[in-house]
Design a protein around this motif. Structure first.
Motif, PDB file in Angstrom:
ATOM      1  N   VAL A 140      45.031  39.686  49.833  1.00 29.59           N
ATOM      2  CA  VAL A 140      43.639  40.018  49.613  1.00 29.59           C
ATOM      3  C   VAL A 140      43.644  41.378  48.847  1.00 29.59           C
ATOM      4  O   VAL A 140      42.689  41.560  47.770  1.00 29.59           O
ATOM      5  CB  VAL A 140      42.731  40.023  50.745  1.00 29.59           C
ATOM      6  CG1 VAL A 140      41.458  40.636  50.572  1.00 29.59           C
ATOM      7  CG2 VAL A 140      42.847  38.757  51.271  1.00 29.59           C
ATOM      8  N   LEU A 141      44.224  42.520  49.270  1.00 29.57           N
ATOM      9  CA  LEU A 141      44.244  43.511  48.514  1.00 29.57           C
ATOM     10  C   LEU A 141      44.965  43.570  47.113  1.00 29.57           C
ATOM     11  O   LEU A 141      44.462  44.233  46.324  1.00 29.57           O
ATOM     12  CB  LEU A 141      45.204  44.815  49.296  1.00 29.57           C
ATOM     13  CG  LEU A 141      44.634  45.051  50.689  1.00 29.57           C
ATOM     14  CD1 LEU A 141      45.473  45.958  51.593  1.00 29.57           C
ATOM     15  CD2 LEU A 141      43.215  45.608  50.716  1.00 29.57           C
ATOM     16  N   ASN A 142      45.575  42.826  46.954  1.00 29.53           N
ATOM     17  CA  ASN A 142      46.401  42.870  45.589  1.00 29.53           C
ATOM     18  C   ASN A 142      45.961  41.435  44.748  1.00 29.53           C
ATOM     19  O   ASN A 142      46.186  41.496  43.501  1.00 29.53           O
ATOM     20  CB  ASN A 142      47.932  42.655  45.550  1.00 29.53           C
ATOM     21  CG  ASN A 142      48.748  43.657  45.891  1.00 29.53           C
ATOM     22  OD1 ASN A 142      48.124  45.000  45.920  1.00 29.53           O
ATOM     23  ND2 ASN A 142      49.969  43.587  46.040  1.00 29.53           N
ATOM     24  N   ALA A 143      44.887  41.025  45.117  1.00 25.13           N
ATOM     25  CA  ALA A 143      44.115  39.844  44.558  1.00 25.13           C
ATOM     26  C   ALA A 143      43.673  40.293  43.066  1.00 25.13           C
ATOM     27  O   ALA A 143      44.029  39.630  41.875  1.00 25.13           O
ATOM     28  CB  ALA A 143      43.106  39.169  45.107  1.00 25.13           C
ATOM     29  N   PRO A 144      42.967  41.443  42.835  1.00 27.82           N
ATOM     30  CA  PRO A 144      42.639  41.991  41.587  1.00 27.82           C
ATOM     31  C   PRO A 144      43.830  42.180  40.499  1.00 27.82           C
ATOM     32  O   PRO A 144      43.586  42.320  39.487  1.00 27.82           O
ATOM     33  CB  PRO A 144      41.858  43.307  41.806  1.00 27.82           C
ATOM     34  CG  PRO A 144      41.324  43.109  43.321  1.00 27.82           C
ATOM     35  CD  PRO A 144      42.510  42.387  43.946  1.00 27.82           C
ATOM     36  N   SER A 145      44.989  42.473  41.215  1.00 24.11           N
ATOM     37  CA  SER A 145      46.161  42.748  40.285  1.00 24.11           C
ATOM     38  C   SER A 145      47.033  41.408  39.931  1.00 24.11           C
ATOM     39  O   SER A 145      47.797  41.817  39.279  1.00 24.11           O
ATOM     40  CB  SER A 145      46.929  43.832  40.683  1.00 24.11           C
ATOM     41  OG  SER A 145      46.202  45.014  41.217  1.00 24.11           O
ATOM     42  N   TRP A 146      46.489  40.511  40.543  1.00 26.21           N
ATOM     43  CA  TRP A 146      47.403  39.153  40.553  1.00 26.21           C
ATOM     44  C   TRP A 146      47.828  38.629  39.280  1.00 26.21           C
ATOM     45  O   TRP A 146      49.151  38.588  39.092  1.00 26.21           O
ATOM     46  CB  TRP A 146      46.740  38.032  41.206  1.00 26.21           C
ATOM     47  CG  TRP A 146      47.831  36.957  41.770  1.00 26.21           C
ATOM     48  CD1 TRP A 146      48.184  35.953  40.829  1.00 26.21           C
ATOM     49  CD2 TRP A 146      48.739  37.099  42.774  1.00 26.21           C
ATOM     50  NE1 TRP A 146      49.003  35.156  41.600  1.00 26.21           N
ATOM     51  CE2 TRP A 146      49.487  35.847  42.807  1.00 26.21           C
ATOM     52  CE3 TRP A 146      48.785  38.029  43.833  1.00 26.21           C
ATOM     53  CZ2 TRP A 146      50.518  35.507  43.652  1.00 26.21           C
ATOM     54  CZ3 TRP A 146      49.817  37.636  44.873  1.00 26.21           C
ATOM     55  CH2 TRP A 146      50.419  36.539  44.691  1.00 26.21           C
ATOM     56  N   PHE A 147      47.041  38.788  38.295  1.00 26.06           N
ATOM     57  CA  PHE A 147      47.239  38.346  36.780  1.00 26.06           C
ATOM     58  C   PHE A 147      47.223  39.455  35.798  1.00 26.06           C
ATOM     59  O   PHE A 147      46.967  39.428  34.734  1.00 26.06           O
ATOM     60  CB  PHE A 147      46.654  37.378  36.500  1.00 26.06           C
ATOM     61  CG  PHE A 147      46.792  36.026  37.053  1.00 26.06           C
ATOM     62  CD1 PHE A 147      47.861  35.108  37.192  1.00 26.06           C
ATOM     63  CD2 PHE A 147      45.849  35.715  37.943  1.00 26.06           C
ATOM     64  CE1 PHE A 147      48.017  34.042  37.642  1.00 26.06           C
ATOM     65  CE2 PHE A 147      45.989  34.214  38.850  1.00 26.06           C
ATOM     66  CZ  PHE A 147      47.078  33.734  38.544  1.00 26.06           C
ATOM     67  N   GLY A 148      47.898  40.760  36.386  1.00 27.01           N
ATOM     68  CA  GLY A 148      47.944  41.873  35.699  1.00 27.01           C
ATOM     69  C   GLY A 148      48.811  41.733  34.452  1.00 27.01           C
ATOM     70  O   GLY A 148      49.022  40.609  33.959  1.00 27.01           O
ATOM     71  N   ASP A 149      48.981  42.504  33.585  1.00 27.36           N
ATOM     72  CA  ASP A 149      49.983  42.704  32.213  1.00 27.36           C
ATOM     73  C   ASP A 149      51.318  42.130  32.714  1.00 27.36           C
ATOM     74  O   ASP A 149      52.159  42.552  33.451  1.00 27.36           O
ATOM     75  CB  ASP A 149      50.120  44.089  31.952  1.00 27.36           C
ATOM     76  CG  ASP A 149      50.659  44.049  30.462  1.00 27.36           C
ATOM     77  OD1 ASP A 149      51.332  42.965  30.261  1.00 27.36           O
ATOM     78  OD2 ASP A 149      51.209  45.146  30.198  1.00 27.36           O
ATOM     79  N   ARG A 150      51.527  40.969  32.211  1.00 23.01           N
ATOM     80  CA  ARG A 150      52.706  40.314  32.668  1.00 23.01           C
ATOM     81  C   ARG A 150      54.017  40.932  31.956  1.00 23.01           C
ATOM     82  O   ARG A 150      55.081  40.441  32.371  1.00 23.01           O
ATOM     83  CB  ARG A 150      52.575  38.759  32.159  1.00 23.01           C
ATOM     84  CG  ARG A 150      51.558  37.996  33.109  1.00 23.01           C
ATOM     85  CD  ARG A 150      51.719  36.573  32.763  1.00 23.01           C
ATOM     86  NE  ARG A 150      50.507  35.889  33.352  1.00 23.01           N
ATOM     87  CZ  ARG A 150      50.329  34.572  33.666  1.00 23.01           C
ATOM     88  NH1 ARG A 150      51.241  33.879  33.022  1.00 23.01           N
ATOM     89  NH2 ARG A 150      49.168  34.271  34.404  1.00 23.01           N
ATOM     90  N   GLY A 151      53.859  41.767  31.086  1.00 20.09           N
ATOM     91  CA  GLY A 151      54.934  42.464  30.599  1.00 20.09           C
ATOM     92  C   GLY A 151      55.350  43.628  31.306  1.00 20.09           C
ATOM     93  O   GLY A 151      56.539  44.281  31.481  1.00 20.09           O
TER      94      GLY A 151
END
Length: 184
Positions: free
Chosen positions: A46-57
């Motif tokens: 839940v805490l990391n959900a906003p970062s789930w699809f961050g910069d894949r690089g």
């Protein structure tokens, strides 16, 4: 934590309580510790959900996706082996076990040849895969906590397996690793 993250965590927790309710009253059961490990992972998710699809690089995102993928591979290999060779049935009447965990035959082939707890290994990989989505002190603390709780769950499960399978399990412990071959 936003209100939506809180709502999501409460909903995930309700599902986990529904799955684990039989074990919550027994701290000697592996399911007791597994529940709290799941809770720590749910909070990380839940805490990391906003970062789930961050910069894949980014390196942390790449590591995360590798760990999450490995988690699925290990999980499927372990469940497949248990269902195929474990002969789950009515011989084990422990209500705290899930149906696929009620094995009457010790499984020592396939992935179990190398590690005794592929499902816990999968959960460890999942926990750290979630943690690598966005690394900060709280997330690392939760990942370490879930790892310790999974180790406790595995130790309890080993005690249960020793009681059921006896010396055959003790010998199996001597020739296999707990979670990761050549590491732990």
């Amino acid at each position: 934590m936003t209100i939506w993250q809180l709502v999501a965590f409460v909903m995930l927790s309700a599902v986990l309580v529904g799955i684990s309710w039989r074990t919550l009253g027994n701290p000697r059961s592996h399911g007791f510790y597994r529940f709290f490990a799941w809770e720590a992972m749910a909070l990380m998710l839940v805490l990391n959900a906003p970062s789930w699809f961050g910069d894949r690089g980014e390196l942390n995102q790449r590591i995360s996706w590798v760990l999450l993928s490995l988690s699925l591979l290990v999980l499927f290999a372990g469940v497949y082996q248990m269902r195929r060779f474990g002969q789950a049935g009515t011989q084990r009447q422990d209500d705290e076990l899930f149906a696929f965990e009620r094995t009457s035959q010790l499984v020592t082939g396939g992935i179990f040849r190398y590690i005794r707890h592929p499902m816990y290994c999968s959960l460890l990989l999942l926990a750290w895969g979630i943690a690598f989505k966005r690394i900060d002190a709280l997330i690392v603390l939760l990942a370490v906590l879930s790892s310790v709780l999974l180790w406790c769950a595995a130790r309890c499960e080993e005690r249960e397996c020793l009681a059921y399978f006896g010396d055959a399990y003790r010998q199996y412990m001597g020739r296999s690793w707990m979670f990761l071959p050549l590491v732990l």
